[in-house]
Design an enzyme around this catalytic site. Structure first.
Site, PDB file in Angstrom:
ATOM      1  N   THR A 104      -5.885  -2.425 -25.045  1.00 51.76           N
ATOM      2  CA  THR A 104      -5.321  -2.669 -26.373  1.00 51.76           C
ATOM      3  C   THR A 104      -5.724  -4.028 -26.945  1.00 51.76           C
ATOM      4  O   THR A 104      -5.543  -4.273 -28.144  1.00 51.76           O
ATOM      5  CB  THR A 104      -3.789  -2.617 -26.312  1.00 51.76           C
ATOM      6  OG1 THR A 104      -3.316  -3.708 -25.495  1.00 51.76           O
ATOM      7  CG2 THR A 104      -3.308  -1.304 -25.709  1.00 51.76           C
ATOM      8  N   ASP A 132     -12.746 -17.283 -16.053  1.00 52.86           N
ATOM      9  CA  ASP A 132     -13.689 -16.931 -14.991  1.00 52.86           C
ATOM     10  C   ASP A 132     -14.655 -18.081 -14.703  1.00 52.86           C
ATOM     11  O   ASP A 132     -14.970 -18.371 -13.545  1.00 52.86           O
ATOM     12  CB  ASP A 132     -14.493 -15.672 -15.371  1.00 52.86           C
ATOM     13  CG  ASP A 132     -13.697 -14.395 -15.162  1.00 52.86           C
ATOM     14  OD1 ASP A 132     -12.679 -14.437 -14.450  1.00 52.86           O
ATOM     15  OD2 ASP A 132     -14.102 -13.361 -15.712  1.00 52.86           O
ATOM     16  N   ARG A 159      -4.547 -10.522 -21.219  1.00 51.12           N
ATOM     17  CA  ARG A 159      -4.935  -9.605 -22.284  1.00 51.12           C
ATOM     18  C   ARG A 159      -5.182  -8.212 -21.703  1.00 51.12           C
ATOM     19  O   ARG A 159      -5.978  -8.043 -20.791  1.00 51.12           O
ATOM     20  CB  ARG A 159      -6.194 -10.107 -22.992  1.00 51.12           C
ATOM     21  CG  ARG A 159      -6.604  -9.225 -24.166  1.00 51.12           C
ATOM     22  CD  ARG A 159      -7.606  -9.914 -25.055  1.00 51.12           C
ATOM     23  NE  ARG A 159      -8.845 -10.258 -24.370  1.00 51.12           N
ATOM     24  CZ  ARG A 159      -9.920 -10.749 -24.981  1.00 51.12           C
ATOM     25  NH1 ARG A 159      -9.876 -10.985 -26.271  1.00 51.12           N
ATOM     26  NH2 ARG A 159     -11.016 -11.024 -24.314  1.00 51.12           N
ATOM     27  N   ASP A 164     -16.090 -15.764 -20.580  1.00 57.94           N
ATOM     28  CA  ASP A 164     -14.682 -15.818 -20.191  1.00 57.94           C
ATOM     29  C   ASP A 164     -14.393 -17.192 -19.611  1.00 57.94           C
ATOM     30  O   ASP A 164     -14.854 -17.530 -18.517  1.00 57.94           O
ATOM     31  CB  ASP A 164     -14.378 -14.722 -19.165  1.00 57.94           C
ATOM     32  CG  ASP A 164     -12.891 -14.628 -18.847  1.00 57.94           C
ATOM     33  OD1 ASP A 164     -12.310 -15.650 -18.416  1.00 57.94           O
ATOM     34  OD2 ASP A 164     -12.313 -13.547 -19.016  1.00 57.94           O
TER      35      ASP A 164
END
Length: 210
Positions: free
Chosen positions: A109, A204, A105, A201
């Protein structure tokens, strides 16, 4: 076609989801929990696999029983967080093949960028289940399914652990023929595109790269 969104409320899934959300859960336990939840979800997501009758000889007599009817499956994790779900679902369906789609990602944006795609050569003969722990904006899931559809699989399902309403809406709009299986639909996305309350996340936390 009415879109199907299945939110799994099984007590074992919900219990493990609570542990996944806890910020104090370390990477080793987090990895195990991701696999355990994926395995439990796979049980439900494969509920409609067709069966045929067969006979086996038991120690007592002959049993007329059932086996899968040769239906071919493929699991396609979206890299990298989707990898955390693969081993567990393969425990459930060892004969399945595995493809990989790499998307990241863009943090400016929030749009997905494709960097890798490798699917089984016989994808057109298979039912595909796409794996990603999180359905946030929906961009990665939409793009991954678009890529997979080029190989004309027999069917596609999307399996995630936590979904945001925005992601569900985006996926439903782009691919109304793809059922969504999730453990929970959370409140919303924040300005950074993270699911609230979510679990942070997933990549992660699985790989210890926070």
């Amino acid at each position: 076609m009415e879109h199907q969104v299945f939110e799994m409320t099984h007590p074992l899934i919900q219990h493990k989801l609570t542990l996944l959300r806890d910020k104090n859960t370390g990477s080793k336990e987090f990895r195990s929990l991701i696999g355990e939840v994926a395995m439990l979800m796979c049980y439900d997501a494969t509920r409609d696999l067709p069966l045929v009758e067969t006979q086996v000889e038991t120690p007592v007599s002959v049993a007329t029983t059932k086996v899968l009817s040769g239906r071919k499956l493929a699991f396609v994790p979206i890299l990298r967080a989707g990898l955390g779900m693969v081993d567990a679902v393969l425990e459930m369906v060892p004969a399945a093949k595995v493809g990989h789609i790499g998307l990241y990602r863009d943090h400016e944006t929030l749009q997905p960028v494709e960097y890798y795609s490798k699917l089984p050569q016989d994808t057109s003969e298979r039912d595909v289940i796409v794996l990603d722990p999180m359905l946030a904006t929906g961009g990665s899931a939409v793009d991954a399914i678009t890529i997979i559809k080029r190989s004309h699989p027999k069917s596609i399902k999307f399996m995630c652990i936590i979904a945001a309403p925005e992601g569900v809406e985006a996926l439903v709009k782009a691919h109304p023929d793809v059922p969504i299986y999730c453990a929970h639909i959370d409140e919303c996305l924040n300005e950074q595109g993270y699911i609230v309350p979510g679990l942070g996340d997933a990549g992660d936390r699985i790989f210890g790269t926070q």
